[in-house]
Design a protein around this motif. Structure first.
Motif, PDB file in Angstrom:
ATOM      1  N   GLY A 103       0.801  -1.214   0.000  1.00 27.01           N
ATOM      2  CA  GLY A 103       0.000   0.000   0.000  1.00 27.01           C
ATOM      3  C   GLY A 103       0.827   1.254   0.000  1.00 27.01           C
ATOM      4  N   GLU A 104       0.542   2.141   0.964  1.00 30.99           N
ATOM      5  CA  GLU A 104       1.193   3.449   1.011  1.00 30.99           C
ATOM      6  C   GLU A 104       2.696   3.326   1.258  1.00 30.99           C
ATOM      7  OE1 GLU A 104      -1.389   2.540   2.685  1.00 30.99           O
ATOM      8  OE2 GLU A 104      -3.065   3.774   1.965  1.00 30.99           O
ATOM      9  N   ILE A 105       3.108   2.345   2.095  1.00 36.26           N
ATOM     10  CA  ILE A 105       4.536   2.184   2.385  1.00 36.26           C
ATOM     11  C   ILE A 105       5.282   1.825   1.110  1.00 36.26           C
ATOM     12  CG2 ILE A 105       6.221   0.899   3.727  1.00 36.26           C
ATOM     13  CD1 ILE A 105       4.521   2.753   5.380  1.00 36.26           C
ATOM     14  N   ARG A 106       4.733   0.911   0.336  1.00 34.97           N
ATOM     15  CA  ARG A 106       5.400   0.510  -0.902  1.00 34.97           C
ATOM     16  C   ARG A 106       5.493   1.678  -1.874  1.00 34.97           C
ATOM     17  NH1 ARG A 106       4.081  -5.102  -3.617  1.00 34.97           N
ATOM     18  NH2 ARG A 106       5.557  -5.620  -1.970  1.00 34.97           N
ATOM     19  N   ARG A 107       4.403   2.438  -1.982  1.00 33.37           N
ATOM     20  CA  ARG A 107       4.439   3.592  -2.893  1.00 33.37           C
ATOM     21  C   ARG A 107       5.459   4.622  -2.432  1.00 33.37           C
ATOM     22  NH1 ARG A 107      -1.221   2.808  -2.915  1.00 33.37           N
ATOM     23  NH2 ARG A 107      -1.542   4.509  -1.427  1.00 33.37           N
ATOM     24  N   LEU A 108       5.580   4.809  -1.113  1.00 33.38           N
ATOM     25  CA  LEU A 108       6.568   5.757  -0.596  1.00 33.38           C
ATOM     26  C   LEU A 108       7.983   5.282  -0.913  1.00 33.38           C
ATOM     27  CD1 LEU A 108       7.350   8.232   1.061  1.00 33.38           C
ATOM     28  CD2 LEU A 108       7.139   6.839   3.128  1.00 33.38           C
ATOM     29  N   ILE A 109       8.256   3.988  -0.704  1.00 34.13           N
ATOM     30  CA  ILE A 109       9.588   3.455  -0.987  1.00 34.13           C
ATOM     31  C   ILE A 109       9.892   3.571  -2.481  1.00 34.13           C
ATOM     32  CG2 ILE A 109      10.981   1.348  -0.985  1.00 34.13           C
ATOM     33  CD1 ILE A 109       9.588   0.553   1.592  1.00 34.13           C
ATOM     34  N   GLN A 110       8.910   3.241  -3.316  1.00 30.37           N
ATOM     35  CA  GLN A 110       9.127   3.357  -4.759  1.00 30.37           C
ATOM     36  C   GLN A 110       9.390   4.809  -5.158  1.00 30.37           C
ATOM     37  OE1 GLN A 110       5.590   1.556  -6.348  1.00 30.37           O
ATOM     38  NE2 GLN A 110       6.405  -0.525  -6.206  1.00 30.37           N
ATOM     39  N   ALA A 111       8.672   5.747  -4.531  1.00 26.74           N
ATOM     40  CA  ALA A 111       8.888   7.164  -4.851  1.00 26.74           C
ATOM     41  C   ALA A 111      10.300   7.598  -4.456  1.00 26.74           C
ATOM     42  CB  ALA A 111       7.841   8.026  -4.148  1.00 26.74           C
ATOM     43  N   ILE A 112      10.766   7.141  -3.300  1.00 22.88           N
ATOM     44  CA  ILE A 112      12.123   7.503  -2.867  1.00 22.88           C
ATOM     45  C   ILE A 112      13.161   6.858  -3.772  1.00 22.88           C
ATOM     46  CG2 ILE A 112      13.796   7.251  -0.991  1.00 22.88           C
ATOM     47  CD1 ILE A 112      11.563   7.643   0.968  1.00 22.88           C
ATOM     48  N   ASN A 113      12.940   5.597  -4.176  1.00 20.26           N
ATOM     49  CA  ASN A 113      13.874   4.954  -5.095  1.00 20.26           C
ATOM     50  C   ASN A 113      13.886   5.665  -6.443  1.00 20.26           C
ATOM     51  OD1 ASN A 113      14.873   2.949  -3.399  1.00 20.26           O
ATOM     52  ND2 ASN A 113      13.211   1.543  -3.851  1.00 20.26           N
TER      53      ASN A 113
END
Length: 470
Positions: free
Chosen positions: A220-230
């Motif tokens: 969910g939101e955690i994965r999207r945040l990590i992908q955005a940072i990557n």
């Protein structure tokens, strides 16, 4: 004063809340939510229980009153046998037609007969349920019977509700404490990916290792945040790589003109110090040397300007506006003629409106014309054509030069790339790279082909503005 004090208290509470960690906030929110839920549930359950107990007591009073009334109808109010008082429990009383009353021996006195009960005894109504605050409070049911009335009363007992409330209070405290612990555990578990993400970001900031991607975990939101940072790290890697390549290419390109310029200046200084400048360099040689110095300085100036433009990372700070691309092309051709009078530019343009940055587009068109001017023979004009083609504005710059070799076509728009045949010509190899960047920034496409005259045909396609926008 009270309003001001309340406002200050609220502001202090707000500041305290903002200083707390997300874990503490989630814990407080969970405990508060459970506490409020338990309190509301207690209020609702207490009200329902109290109502149920009242209804049950009222039904029992009615049933006992009907039994006593039936006995009074058979034996008469004055002779009906009243049950002895057992020491606790229900109380009974008979209201005679003359208003007098009868009660069992030893029974505590009931409150005086109310006006409503008197009206029931007189036949004004059939029954009446009423409550009194006398002593601890009684519930009294009055029923019409035998020319008078009978009454059955019991003491209002709130102890079941109070016991229930005390039990709910203990349960509520347990739930609040348990809710706080559960909220703390949930916050710790839920924020664990955030903690690992923070640690990874701090590690990247300290080591400056942009190649270390953050592991993709959670959902969910955690994965999207990590992908955005990557994605941000990848963009930073590309930016740093582009800066390094630009610096390396710039150093390489600046080396040759700076070396030549330094050697020529050192030669002039050495001859001047020896006093042999006039004898060693005749007027014609000095003129040629000074001309070379001027050309090298002009080349360095052009290169520095183009490097500055590329290093900015954007086309320019100017705003996008709706413009007629024909005006931009005509202005660029005029500048090209003023810079190199020997260049003949043949224009064939039609009005095509686009949304873009005028100065950047003019720079791109000027670079295309300058590039064509290096190759086109003196007796052959550079042909510049602009037309609308479908939803695009098509610009073509056509020269009659030798054309571009097939091996050089894929790298024509690369920075600092110069074909072998162009090594001896002036230029930095950045002109077409700037064209490519301007076209990309406007959502267009640049391509190169061979013209019908045998030279190079550089084509730029830009999105045309919709008629409604014009």
């Amino acid at each position: 004063m009270s309003g001001g004090a309340a406002g200050r208290g609220l502001r202090r509470l707000t500041r305290w809340w903002r200083r707390q960690s997300l874990r503490t906030r989630l814990t407080v929110i969970a405990a508060t939510a459970i506490g409020v839920s338990v309190f509301v549930s207690f209020q609702v359950a207490s009200e329902l229980l109290d109502r149920k107990l009242r209804d049950t007591a009222a039904e029992q009073l009615r049933a006992d009153s009907r039994v006593l009334a039936a006995n009074a109808e058979r034996a008469g109010l004055a002779q009906v046998e009243l049950p002895p008082y057992p020491g606790s429990g229900r109380l009974v009383r008979v209201i005679l037609p003359d208003g007098s009353i009868r009660t069992p021996a030893g029974q505590p006195a009931l409150p005086p007969v109310s006006g409503g009960a008197g009206r029931v005894a007189q036949g004004a109504s059939s029954d009446l349920l009423e409550s009194t605050d006398w002593n601890d409070g009684y519930r009294v049911y009055t029923l019409r019977a035998g020319g008078g009335a009978v009454q059955v009363a019991d003491l209002a007992d709130d102890s079941p509700v109070n016991e229930f409330g005390f039990g709910m209070l203990l349960i509520g405290l347990f739930c609040v404490v348990g809710g706080g612990l559960v909220g703390r555990t949930v916050a710790r578990t839920g924020l664990a990916p955030i903690d690992r993400l923070t640690a990874a970001a701090v590690r990247v900031a300290h080591t400056r290792d942009l190649d270390a991607d953050i592991p993709d975990e959670g959902g969910g939101e955690i994965r999207r945040l990590i992908q955005a940072i990557n994605d941000m790290l990848a963009a930073l890697r590309d930016s740093r790589r582009s800066q390094r390549l630009l610096a390396e290419d710039a150093a390489h390109e600046l080396k040759t003109p700076l070396t030549s310029l330094r050697l020529n200046v050192e030669l002039l200084i050495r001859l001047d110090r020896r006093g042999t400048l006039d004898s060693a360099l005749p007027a014609e040689s000095r003129t040629r040397l000074l001309h070379d110095l001027g050309a090298q300085l002009a080349e360095l100036s052009t290169l520095a300007a183009e490097l500055t433009d590329l290093a900015r990372g954007d086309v320019s700070d100017e705003s996008t506006e709706l413009i007629d691309l024909a005006d931009v092309v005509v202005a660029a051709a005029t500048r090209a003629r003023s810079r190199v009078p020997d260049i003949e530019v043949a224009l064939d343009v039609t009005s095509v409106w686009v949304s873009g940055r005028p100065a950047a587009l003019q720079r791109a068109v000027l670079n295309l014309v300058d590039n064509a001017g290096k190759w086109s023979p003196a007796d052959q004009p550079i042909q510049v054509r602009l037309r609308a083609e479908g939803a695009s504005a098509v610009l073509e710059v056509d020269d009659a030069g030798p054309g571009i070799d097939a091996a050089d076509v894929p790298r024509v728009f690369d920075r600092f790339y110069r074909a072998d045949s162009a090594r001896a010509l002036p230029g930095s190899g950045l002109g077409l790279s700037i064209v490519q960047r301007v076209v990309d920034a406007h959502g267009g496409r640049a391509a190169v082909a061979r013209s019908a005259r045998g030279g190079a045909l550089l084509r730029v396609d830009l999105p045309a503005a919709a008629p409604a926008d014009r």
